[in-house]
Write a protein that holds these residues in place. Structure first.
Motif, PDB file in Angstrom:
ATOM      1  N   GLN A 144       0.820  -1.204   0.000  1.00 19.14           N
ATOM      2  CA  GLN A 144       0.000   0.000   0.000  1.00 19.14           C
ATOM      3  C   GLN A 144       0.857   1.259   0.000  1.00 19.14           C
ATOM      4  O   GLN A 144       0.407   2.323  -0.415  1.00 19.14           O
ATOM      5  CB  GLN A 144      -0.917   0.006   1.215  1.00 19.14           C
TER       6      GLN A 144
ATOM      7  N   GLY B 282      -2.660   6.934   1.162  1.00 18.01           N
ATOM      8  CA  GLY B 282      -2.556   5.857   2.136  1.00 18.01           C
ATOM      9  C   GLY B 282      -1.514   6.067   3.208  1.00 18.01           C
ATOM     10  O   GLY B 282      -1.264   5.173   4.020  1.00 18.01           O
TER      11      GLY B 282
ATOM     12  N   GLN C  64      -4.505   6.149  -3.660  1.00 15.81           N
ATOM     13  CA  GLN C  64      -4.695   4.881  -2.985  1.00 15.81           C
ATOM     14  C   GLN C  64      -6.133   4.736  -2.500  1.00 15.81           C
ATOM     15  O   GLN C  64      -6.709   3.652  -2.515  1.00 15.81           O
ATOM     16  CB  GLN C  64      -3.727   4.762  -1.797  1.00 15.81           C
ATOM     17  N   ARG C  65      -6.718   5.849  -2.094  1.00 16.37           N
ATOM     18  CA  ARG C  65      -8.103   5.810  -1.614  1.00 16.37           C
ATOM     19  C   ARG C  65      -9.040   5.352  -2.729  1.00 16.37           C
ATOM     20  O   ARG C  65      -9.959   4.549  -2.505  1.00 16.37           O
ATOM     21  CB  ARG C  65      -8.505   7.203  -1.115  1.00 16.37           C
TER      22      ARG C  65
ATOM     23  N   ARG D 145      -8.275   3.422  -5.217  1.00 14.73           N
ATOM     24  CA  ARG D 145      -8.023   1.999  -5.430  1.00 14.73           C
ATOM     25  C   ARG D 145      -8.732   1.164  -4.366  1.00 14.73           C
ATOM     26  O   ARG D 145      -9.266   0.087  -4.650  1.00 14.73           O
ATOM     27  CB  ARG D 145      -6.519   1.725  -5.410  1.00 14.73           C
ATOM     28  N   GLU D 146      -8.722   1.657  -3.136  1.00 14.17           N
ATOM     29  CA  GLU D 146      -9.387   0.917  -2.070  1.00 14.17           C
ATOM     30  C   GLU D 146     -10.903   0.905  -2.267  1.00 14.17           C
ATOM     31  O   GLU D 146     -11.572  -0.090  -1.942  1.00 14.17           O
ATOM     32  CB  GLU D 146      -9.016   1.525  -0.716  1.00 14.17           C
TER      33      GLU D 146
ATOM     34  N   GLU E 294     -13.262  -2.474  -2.711  1.00 15.91           N
ATOM     35  CA  GLU E 294     -14.516  -2.713  -1.996  1.00 15.91           C
ATOM     36  C   GLU E 294     -15.633  -3.031  -2.990  1.00 15.91           C
ATOM     37  O   GLU E 294     -16.475  -3.906  -2.742  1.00 15.91           O
ATOM     38  CB  GLU E 294     -14.885  -1.483  -1.163  1.00 15.91           C
TER      39      GLU E 294
END
Length: 475
Positions: free
Chosen positions: A36, A248, A438-439, A441-442, A446
């Motif tokens: 990450q 991240g 990164q947010r 991608r997260e 989900e």
């Protein structure tokens, strides 16, 4: 990464047993956390056995990753001392202090900017320094918020010629110098919204703080100029924290947020301080500290009653709604959303809104309301508000548009509308591939988890394969 040995680490072994994490499980978690952060780690159960039985100490950010992994399983922050790895942090308190006096506040902020930039350059630049990584703890916000609530403005910040003796300072500073920093902050906000916090243009913010802002703070200025200067540097520092959050780097973000709040106090800018608290609240909410996120949002609201504009107060109410939803407080969330909508309806084009709130309009309210109802398990409301958010233009806010598409895809899938879910999901994946966030991608990860029950459908499998390709590509 290289290691050193300090004898058997009984503390680490005991805490692994308490958390019920196997050696292989810890290695996997550490490798995932490293990924990450853009690190390629290949630890295995043998590596962990060496850490425990032989006391081998991994270098760089790995001790922090170990603490984060164990803390995630235990549901609480785990300091390095508790796992027998104390003393491995090169800057354990850097940026976490909220000094009472203005000169100490300047030193605290400029030290953070300097060390972070030096470490970033040493690592080749491009990402937040892993040496500033640690275990994120909402408790670290307690003292800064308390001191800000007690006194959100310093009595004076004037700095006379005789005081400007620290190396690196410039001569007399004027309003034009502060204005240039504000312009830099506005430009950086636009890049961040369009390309993500990890874009190279966005990563120039720490450089600006170190090279441009720090010498100005160490120069001489009147009280009025000083207030403007501290306000501009607070905006830039909050933005640096937001970019770290987006990529991240939550521990680095926390340090920047604390310093931004202290600088906002020196600026005597209570609404800006509230904006920093709202950013802290969103981070705490994202990290799973819902109750602490509620406290942070309410602190922003209480101090700004009668001070901030309607538009600004609407955003603070919205941030509280996000936290209340994450905490499972449906009634409180509904009240906060109603307050947010009411305040936004009362706002007018001629209101003296600060420049940093220019991103906020009804589409943002609708998008966050959708996420509130997602957390509360109300899919029909999620779909309604997501459609409203996507119906409005989002030019320049590429990341936000991508996040809304993800939420839309999940809502459509839950409603059984697979065609609409795959269409929105495909567009979300395309956006995620164009920005460094990164947010984002997260969020996509989900979405893929929500689509797992539909993997029997070819269109869902194709979307999943396309998304995996994007997610595994270099950030």
């Amino acid at each position: 990464m290289s290691t050193t040995s300090r004898g058997p680490n009984e503390r680490l072994g005991a805490l692994l047993a308490q958390a019920q994490i196997s050696n292989a499980g810890l290695a996997r978690r550490v490798n995932d956390l490293g990924a990450q952060r853009g690190l390629t780690l290949r630890y295995d159960k043998t590596s962990v056995a060496r850490w425990v039985s032989k006391g081998m100490v991994p270098q760089g950010p790995v001790p922090h990753l170990i603490a984060t992994a164990i803390g995630g399983k235990l549901g609480r922050p785990v300091p390095l001392d508790e796992i027998g790895l104390g003393g491995t942090d090169p800057a354990p308190e850097l940026g976490l202090a909220f000094p009472r006096e203005v000169p100490d506040a300047v030193r605290s902020a400029t030290d953070l900017w300097r060390v972070d930039l030096e470490l970033r350059r040493g690592a080749g630049g491009g990402r937040w320094s892993d040496a500033l990584a640690g275990t994120f703890s909402a408790a670290a916000y307690t003292t800064p918020v308390s001191r800000w609530l007690i006194n959100p403005a310093d009595s004076t910040v004037a700095r006379e010629e005789s005081a400007a003796v620290r190396p690196g300072g410039r001569g007399r500073v004027g309003q034009s110098d502060a204005a240039k920093l504000r312009e830099a902050a506005q430009e950086a906000r636009r890049w961040d919204s369009k390309y993500g916090g990890g874009d190279w243009r966005s990563s120039m913010v720490p450089e600006c703080l170190r090279q441009e802002a720090a010498p100005l703070l160490l120069a001489s200025y009147s009280d009025a100029v000083g207030r403007a200067l501290f306000g501009a540097t607070a905006e830039l520092t909050r933005l640096a924290g937001w970019m770290a959050f987006d990529t991240g780097q939550h521990e680095a973000a926390q340090r920047y947020y604390i310093q931004a709040l202290r600088l906002a106090r020196a600026a005597a800018d209570v609404p800006l301080g509230g904006y920093v608290l709202a950013s802290m609240s969103l981070q705490a909410c994202y990290r799973g500290f819902a109750e602490e996120a509620v406290d942070l949002a309410q602190a922003a609201l209480e101090r700004n009653r009668g001070l901030a504009t309607n538009r600004t107060m609407s955003f603070f109410h919205l941030v509280e709604a996000r936290a209340q939803a994450k905490a499972g407080n449906s009634a409180a969330c509904g009240a906060a959303l109603a307050a947010a909508e009411g305040a936004l309806e009362r706002s007018r084009a001629g209101d003296p809104d600060p420049a940093w709130i220019d991103f906020y309009a009804y589409d943002r309210l609708a998008a966050d309301a959708a996420e509130c109802f997602r957390d509360l398990g109300m899919p029909a409301k999620v779909r309604q508000f997501t459609q409203e958010a996507l119906a409005r233009p989002t030019e320049g806010f590429v990341r936000s548009h991508g996040l809304r598409l993800v939420v839309s895809a999940m809502a459509e899938a839950e409603a059984g509308n697979l065609d609409a879910a795959v269409e929105a999901g495909g567009r979300a994946v395309e956006v995620a591939g164009r920005i460094s966030s990164q947010r984002s991608r997260e969020y996509v990860l989900e979405m893929l988890r929500r689509l797992e029950p539909f993997q029997g459908e070819q269109r869902v499998r194709e979307l999943t394969e396309r998304a995996r390709a994007v997610l595994t590509a270099p950030a």
